[in-house]
Design a protein around this motif. Structure first.
Motif, PDB file in Angstrom:
ATOM      1  N   GLU A   1       0.823  -1.200   0.000  1.00 27.56           N
ATOM      2  CA  GLU A   1       0.000   0.000   0.000  1.00 27.56           C
ATOM      3  C   GLU A   1       0.865   1.262   0.000  1.00 27.56           C
ATOM      4  O   GLU A   1       1.948   1.284   0.558  1.00 27.56           O
ATOM      5  CB  GLU A   1      -0.975   0.021   1.191  1.00 27.56           C
ATOM      6  CG  GLU A   1      -0.341   0.125   2.559  1.00 27.56           C
ATOM      7  CD  GLU A   1       0.075  -1.200   3.171  1.00 27.56           C
ATOM      8  OE1 GLU A   1       0.304  -1.195   4.391  1.00 27.56           O
ATOM      9  OE2 GLU A   1       0.191  -2.214   2.473  1.00 27.56           O
ATOM     10  N   LYS A   2       0.387   2.297  -0.676  1.00 28.50           N
ATOM     11  CA  LYS A   2       1.109   3.555  -0.802  1.00 28.50           C
ATOM     12  C   LYS A   2       0.927   4.391   0.469  1.00 28.50           C
ATOM     13  O   LYS A   2      -0.145   4.416   1.056  1.00 28.50           O
ATOM     14  CB  LYS A   2       0.584   4.331  -2.006  1.00 28.50           C
ATOM     15  CG  LYS A   2       1.310   5.613  -2.264  1.00 28.50           C
ATOM     16  CD  LYS A   2       0.741   6.337  -3.466  1.00 28.50           C
ATOM     17  CE  LYS A   2       1.448   7.667  -3.605  1.00 28.50           C
ATOM     18  NZ  LYS A   2       0.826   8.491  -4.629  1.00 28.50           N
ATOM     19  N   SER A   3       1.964   5.082   0.871  1.00 31.06           N
ATOM     20  CA  SER A   3       1.904   5.974   2.025  1.00 31.06           C
ATOM     21  C   SER A   3       1.186   7.262   1.638  1.00 31.06           C
ATOM     22  O   SER A   3       1.423   7.820   0.569  1.00 31.06           O
ATOM     23  CB  SER A   3       3.322   6.303   2.497  1.00 31.06           C
ATOM     24  OG  SER A   3       3.289   7.310   3.471  1.00 31.06           O
ATOM     25  N   THR A   4       0.301   7.757   2.522  1.00 26.93           N
ATOM     26  CA  THR A   4      -0.371   9.030   2.275  1.00 26.93           C
ATOM     27  C   THR A   4       0.437  10.192   2.828  1.00 26.93           C
ATOM     28  O   THR A   4       0.210  11.330   2.464  1.00 26.93           O
ATOM     29  CB  THR A   4      -1.765   9.064   2.927  1.00 26.93           C
ATOM     30  OG1 THR A   4      -1.630   8.914   4.342  1.00 26.93           O
ATOM     31  CG2 THR A   4      -2.660   7.973   2.365  1.00 26.93           C
ATOM     32  N   GLY A   5       1.364   9.895   3.745  1.00 22.55           N
ATOM     33  CA  GLY A   5       2.210  10.939   4.305  1.00 22.55           C
ATOM     34  C   GLY A   5       1.521  11.799   5.341  1.00 22.55           C
ATOM     35  O   GLY A   5       1.962  12.907   5.621  1.00 22.55           O
ATOM     36  N   ILE A   6       0.433  11.300   5.940  1.00 22.76           N
ATOM     37  CA  ILE A   6      -0.273  12.131   6.909  1.00 22.76           C
ATOM     38  C   ILE A   6      -0.527  11.427   8.243  1.00 22.76           C
ATOM     39  O   ILE A   6      -0.791  12.068   9.251  1.00 22.76           O
ATOM     40  CB  ILE A   6      -1.596  12.657   6.315  1.00 22.76           C
ATOM     41  CG1 ILE A   6      -2.127  13.794   7.171  1.00 22.76           C
ATOM     42  CG2 ILE A   6      -2.620  11.544   6.176  1.00 22.76           C
ATOM     43  CD1 ILE A   6      -3.013  14.743   6.452  1.00 22.76           C
ATOM     44  N   GLY A   7      -0.398  10.114   8.307  1.00 29.85           N
ATOM     45  CA  GLY A   7      -0.745   9.364   9.516  1.00 29.85           C
ATOM     46  C   GLY A   7       0.048   9.752  10.749  1.00 29.85           C
ATOM     47  O   GLY A   7      -0.535  10.057  11.804  1.00 29.85           O
ATOM     48  N   LEU A   8       1.370   9.755  10.663  1.00 29.89           N
ATOM     49  CA  LEU A   8       2.172  10.115  11.835  1.00 29.89           C
ATOM     50  C   LEU A   8       2.052  11.590  12.161  1.00 29.89           C
ATOM     51  O   LEU A   8       2.093  11.979  13.327  1.00 29.89           O
ATOM     52  CB  LEU A   8       3.639   9.727  11.626  1.00 29.89           C
ATOM     53  CG  LEU A   8       3.923   8.238  11.709  1.00 29.89           C
ATOM     54  CD1 LEU A   8       5.374   7.945  11.342  1.00 29.89           C
ATOM     55  CD2 LEU A   8       3.612   7.706  13.094  1.00 29.89           C
ATOM     56  N   TYR A   9       1.884  12.425  11.125  1.00 23.60           N
ATOM     57  CA  TYR A   9       1.677  13.855  11.361  1.00 23.60           C
ATOM     58  C   TYR A   9       0.424  14.071  12.208  1.00 23.60           C
ATOM     59  O   TYR A   9       0.459  14.770  13.227  1.00 23.60           O
ATOM     60  CB  TYR A   9       1.555  14.605  10.029  1.00 23.60           C
ATOM     61  CG  TYR A   9       1.046  16.013  10.197  1.00 23.60           C
ATOM     62  CD1 TYR A   9       1.901  17.021  10.609  1.00 23.60           C
ATOM     63  CD2 TYR A   9      -0.282  16.325   9.955  1.00 23.60           C
ATOM     64  CE1 TYR A   9       1.438  18.313  10.782  1.00 23.60           C
ATOM     65  CE2 TYR A   9      -0.757  17.611  10.119  1.00 23.60           C
ATOM     66  CZ  TYR A   9       0.108  18.608  10.537  1.00 23.60           C
ATOM     67  OH  TYR A   9      -0.370  19.884  10.716  1.00 23.60           O
ATOM     68  N   LEU A  10      -0.696  13.471  11.803  1.00 22.73           N
ATOM     69  CA  LEU A  10      -1.947  13.639  12.550  1.00 22.73           C
ATOM     70  C   LEU A  10      -1.859  13.038  13.945  1.00 22.73           C
ATOM     71  O   LEU A  10      -2.347  13.629  14.921  1.00 22.73           O
ATOM     72  CB  LEU A  10      -3.115  13.004  11.787  1.00 22.73           C
ATOM     73  CG  LEU A  10      -3.559  13.733  10.536  1.00 22.73           C
ATOM     74  CD1 LEU A  10      -4.652  12.954   9.832  1.00 22.73           C
ATOM     75  CD2 LEU A  10      -4.041  15.135  10.869  1.00 22.73           C
ATOM     76  N   SER A  11      -1.227  11.877  14.055  1.00 24.71           N
ATOM     77  CA  SER A  11      -1.081  11.247  15.369  1.00 24.71           C
ATOM     78  C   SER A  11      -0.323  12.157  16.326  1.00 24.71           C
ATOM     79  O   SER A  11      -0.743  12.373  17.472  1.00 24.71           O
ATOM     80  CB  SER A  11      -0.341   9.913  15.242  1.00 24.71           C
ATOM     81  OG  SER A  11      -1.075   9.024  14.452  1.00 24.71           O
ATOM     82  N   ARG A  12       0.782  12.716  15.860  1.00 26.14           N
ATOM     83  CA  ARG A  12       1.574  13.602  16.710  1.00 26.14           C
ATOM     84  C   ARG A  12       0.784  14.851  17.092  1.00 26.14           C
ATOM     85  O   ARG A  12       0.803  15.286  18.236  1.00 26.14           O
ATOM     86  CB  ARG A  12       2.883  13.991  16.025  1.00 26.14           C
ATOM     87  CG  ARG A  12       3.730  14.904  16.917  1.00 26.14           C
ATOM     88  CD  ARG A  12       5.033  15.261  16.280  1.00 26.14           C
ATOM     89  NE  ARG A  12       6.068  14.347  16.742  1.00 26.14           N
ATOM     90  CZ  ARG A  12       7.329  14.403  16.363  1.00 26.14           C
ATOM     91  NH1 ARG A  12       7.720  15.295  15.478  1.00 26.14           N
ATOM     92  NH2 ARG A  12       8.204  13.557  16.853  1.00 26.14           N
ATOM     93  N   ARG A  13       0.071  15.441  16.134  1.00 25.73           N
ATOM     94  CA  ARG A  13      -0.710  16.655  16.412  1.00 25.73           C
ATOM     95  C   ARG A  13      -1.782  16.397  17.467  1.00 25.73           C
ATOM     96  O   ARG A  13      -1.978  17.204  18.368  1.00 25.73           O
ATOM     97  CB  ARG A  13      -1.348  17.182  15.129  1.00 25.73           C
ATOM     98  CG  ARG A  13      -0.365  17.666  14.089  1.00 25.73           C
ATOM     99  CD  ARG A  13       0.316  18.946  14.454  1.00 25.73           C
ATOM    100  NE  ARG A  13      -0.679  19.995  14.493  1.00 25.73           N
ATOM    101  CZ  ARG A  13      -0.546  21.133  15.140  1.00 25.73           C
ATOM    102  NH1 ARG A  13       0.537  21.391  15.802  1.00 25.73           N
ATOM    103  NH2 ARG A  13      -1.503  22.025  15.135  1.00 25.73           N
ATOM    104  N   ILE A  14      -2.474  15.273  17.356  1.00 23.33           N
ATOM    105  CA  ILE A  14      -3.523  14.938  18.329  1.00 23.33           C
ATOM    106  C   ILE A  14      -2.916  14.762  19.713  1.00 23.33           C
ATOM    107  O   ILE A  14      -3.422  15.288  20.711  1.00 23.33           O
ATOM    108  CB  ILE A  14      -4.293  13.676  17.889  1.00 23.33           C
ATOM    109  CG1 ILE A  14      -5.121  13.979  16.647  1.00 23.33           C
ATOM    110  CG2 ILE A  14      -5.158  13.137  19.021  1.00 23.33           C
ATOM    111  CD1 ILE A  14      -5.671  12.756  15.942  1.00 23.33           C
ATOM    112  N   ILE A  15      -1.825  14.037  19.795  1.00 20.88           N
ATOM    113  CA  ILE A  15      -1.156  13.798  21.083  1.00 20.88           C
ATOM    114  C   ILE A  15      -0.635  15.111  21.666  1.00 20.88           C
ATOM    115  O   ILE A  15      -0.784  15.373  22.869  1.00 20.88           O
ATOM    116  CB  ILE A  15      -0.048  12.746  20.920  1.00 20.88           C
ATOM    117  CG1 ILE A  15      -0.684  11.382  20.637  1.00 20.88           C
ATOM    118  CG2 ILE A  15       0.862  12.696  22.147  1.00 20.88           C
ATOM    119  CD1 ILE A  15       0.270  10.325  20.141  1.00 20.88           C
ATOM    120  N   GLU A  16      -0.053  15.974  20.838  1.00 18.21           N
ATOM    121  CA  GLU A  16       0.451  17.261  21.324  1.00 18.21           C
ATOM    122  C   GLU A  16      -0.683  18.163  21.811  1.00 18.21           C
ATOM    123  O   GLU A  16      -0.516  18.916  22.763  1.00 18.21           O
ATOM    124  CB  GLU A  16       1.253  17.969  20.230  1.00 18.21           C
ATOM    125  CG  GLU A  16       2.610  17.333  20.005  1.00 18.21           C
ATOM    126  CD  GLU A  16       3.376  17.944  18.853  1.00 18.21           C
ATOM    127  OE1 GLU A  16       2.779  18.677  18.023  1.00 18.21           O
ATOM    128  OE2 GLU A  16       4.596  17.685  18.765  1.00 18.21           O
TER     129      GLU A  16
END
Length: 75
Positions: A35-50
Motif C-alpha cells: 500500500e502507498k503511504s499518504t504521508g499524513i498518519g504520523l503527522y496527525l497522530s503527533r498533532r492529536i497527542i500534542e
C-alpha cells in the motif's frame, strides 16, 4: 502516562525519523501489503497527542526491523 508501541512491519530509517512526522511527506515507504503511504498518519497522530499536552517520538528502528514509537501523556 507512558506507552511504547512496536510492530513487525517495514520499519523506518532512523536518520530521517523527523521527516516521517511532516505533513504530506513523501519520505514514507510502501507498506507490507504494497500500500502507498499518504504521508499524513504520523503527522496527525503527533498533532492529536500534542494537543493533549503529550509527545510522540520515533524510537530505534531499521528497514524491515519493525517500527517503535513512544507516547507520553500527562496523568
Amino acid at each position: 502516562m507512558h506507552i511504547d508501541i512496536s510492530d513487525q512491519g517495514i520499519g523506518f530509517y532512523p536518520s530521517g525519523i523527523e521527516k516521517y512526522f511532516h505533513r504530506f511527506t513523501n519520505y514514507g515507504r510502501k507498506g507490507t501489503a504494497g500500500e502507498k503511504s499518504t504521508g499524513i498518519g504520523l503527522y496527525l497522530s503527533r498533532r492529536i497527542i500534542e494537543r493533549h499536552s503529550g509527545s510522540l517520538k520515533g524510537m530505534s528502528s531499521g528497514p524491515n526491523q519493525g517500527a517503535k514509537f513512544s507516547i507520553t501523556l500527562p496523568a
